[in-house]
Scaffold this motif. Structure first.
Motif, PDB file in Angstrom:
ATOM      1  N   GLY A 280       4.825   5.869  -0.995  1.00  0.00           N
ATOM      2  CA  GLY A 280       5.591   4.556  -0.851  1.00  0.00           C
ATOM      3  C   GLY A 280       4.616   3.686  -0.205  1.00  0.00           C
ATOM      4  N   TYR A 316      10.353   0.672  -6.634  1.00  0.00           N
ATOM      5  CA  TYR A 316      10.293   0.920  -5.587  1.00  0.00           C
ATOM      6  C   TYR A 316      11.385   0.802  -4.384  1.00  0.00           C
ATOM      7  CZ  TYR A 316       7.335   0.284  -1.234  1.00  0.00           C
ATOM      8  OH  TYR A 316       6.828   0.568  -0.017  1.00  0.00           O
ATOM      9  N   ALA A 320      11.716   3.865  -2.452  1.00  0.00           N
ATOM     10  CA  ALA A 320      10.798   4.173  -1.268  1.00  0.00           C
ATOM     11  C   ALA A 320      11.365   4.758  -0.164  1.00  0.00           C
ATOM     12  CB  ALA A 320      10.609   2.611  -0.827  1.00  0.00           C
ATOM     13  N   SER A 327       6.449   5.938   3.368  1.00  0.00           N
ATOM     14  CA  SER A 327       6.291   4.622   3.257  1.00  0.00           C
ATOM     15  C   SER A 327       6.658   3.746   4.564  1.00  0.00           C
ATOM     16  CB  SER A 327       7.635   4.204   2.373  1.00  0.00           C
ATOM     17  OG  SER A 327       8.784   4.497   3.101  1.00  0.00           O
ATOM     18  N   ALA A 331      10.675  -0.488   4.174  1.00  0.00           N
ATOM     19  CA  ALA A 331       9.931  -0.876   2.791  1.00  0.00           C
ATOM     20  C   ALA A 331      10.891  -1.484   1.869  1.00  0.00           C
ATOM     21  CB  ALA A 331       9.288   0.576   2.366  1.00  0.00           C
TER      22      ALA A 331
END
Length: 382
Positions: A280, A316, A320, A327, A331
């Motif tokens: 991530g 994402y 994440a 990550s 995030a």
């Protein structure tokens, strides 16, 4: 002197003479726990005559793997390094071959003196694929160093963790030293202190004298080790480079950015408009070009995930911290910064402190990383 006979006055006299922590080099003090070199008076009384006098920070780091922040700025590190310019010395410039770009010190000759010879020690060579031709690597490093304005007297490849050629390194240092002091310089986490510990162990049998860790900025001041001819081998604080991925990672996640074993290259056949997430932490977009292979070089336990470019932002934001791990904290795709490149020759796209992806000429790509982390293109290493 027994502990019962050690008085506060005796301790203060020793402090006034400049006691130093053997682990990080900081000047010892008992007044401020937030500053370098702190050790409570009660603990200092017990250890003041010890051969391994450690500040509280080094003690906790060595025995509990616990890091305590201290009030040292980047300017403090640079000031300590700049003192070398007034010395007549051999400079041993340690770089990390897995993170060459991230371990460069801009303007190094200005810091260490234009007349002081520089021996480059390329550390962590054991992390690179064994099939990599060592002469080709040296030539590649020579070109990278030339771009920095550095003309080394030699380039030496080694691994401080698994030193199979330590005697050769010591002979090389002696051949260029010519009666000078030796200053070992580098950015944080390139393995300077680990290398010096190996040198100390080779000469004295003492293990792990200097504190080492994955945490940036472990060495806080110069550490002097006497040489047989009366000169000194001096470990200097690592220059902190804020554009490396380590500065946005939680301590528990540093293992994903700092490999310990040989990197296993991962190759993907990509079509245009495909994306690879690097955990991530970062992202690679193949935006335009013919179907092509790319090869990724990252810590082996860092997961890579391929998906379509069109849905990458949503992917994402959804994954994440779970599927895409590790990550940065909080995030979201808006926390990653996009860097676009048109590739004209075989190159590496480098995510500072994390790794790189080898890519062919004739394609358009983008690399994403957290705010402040550098993403750049260099001539292909492999």
């Amino acid at each position: 002197m027994t502990t019962e006979l050690i008085t506060d006055e005796y301790v203060q006299e020793q402090l006034n003479e400049g006691l130093r922590c053997i682990g990080c080099g900081a000047i010892m003090q008992v007044l401020d726990s937030s500053k370098a070199g702190y050790l409570p008076m009660s603990a200092l009384k017990k250890s003041i005559d010890s051969e391994e006098l450690l500040c509280q920070r080094c003690f906790r780091l060595r025995h509990y793997n616990e890091i305590q922040p201290v009030e040292l700025t980047d300017d403090d590190f640079a000031r300590l390094l700049h003192q070398i310019s007034d010395a007549k010395a051999l400079i041993v410039y340690v770089i990390d071959v897995f993170d060459v770009t991230g371990s460069e010190i801009a303007g190094l000759p200005r810091f260490v003196g234009q007349d002081n010879p520089i021996l480059v020690v390329a550390n962590k060579v054991d992390l690179l694929p064994k099939l990599l031709n060592k002469n080709r690597l040296k030539n590649w490093l020579q070109a990278e160093l030339k771009a920095q304005g550095i003309k080394p007297v030699d380039i030496f490849l080694t691994s401080a963790t698994h030193p199979k050629n330590l005697d050769d390194l010591l002979d090389t240092i002696d051949s260029y030293r010519e009666g000078r002091d030796v200053y070992v310089v580098g950015v944080t986490n390139v393995g300077k202190s680990t290398l010096i510990n190996q040198i100390i162990k080779s000469g004295t049998g003492v293990q792990d004298l200097i504190t080492t860790s994955r945490f940036p900025g472990t060495t806080l001041d110069r550490i002097e080790i006497p040489l047989a001819d009366g000169k000194q081998l001096i470990d200097t604080p690592g220059i902190v480079k804020r554009d490396q991925i380590t500065h946005v990672l939680a301590d528990k996640d540093l293992k994903y950015a700092l490999p310990k074993n040989e990197i296993k290259p991962r190759t993907y056949q990509l079509n245009a408009e495909q994306t690879i997430f690097i955990g991530g932490l970062a992202r690679f977009d193949f935006e335009l070009g013919e179907r092509t292979p790319i090869t990724a070089y990252f810590e082996n336990n860092l997961s890579l995930h391929r998906t379509k470019l069109s849905g990458a932002d949503d992917f994402y934001d959804k994954h994440a911290g779970t599927l895409l791990t590790p990550s940065p904290q909080y995030a979201t795709i808006t926390n990653l910064v996009r860097h676009e490149f048109n590739i004209t020759e075989k190159s590496d796209i480098v995510f500072a402190g994390l790794g790189w992806i080898s890519i062919p000429a004739g394609i358009k790509i983008a690399g994403w990383a957290p705010q402040g982390v550098s993403v750049l293109i260099r001539k292909a290493m492999i």
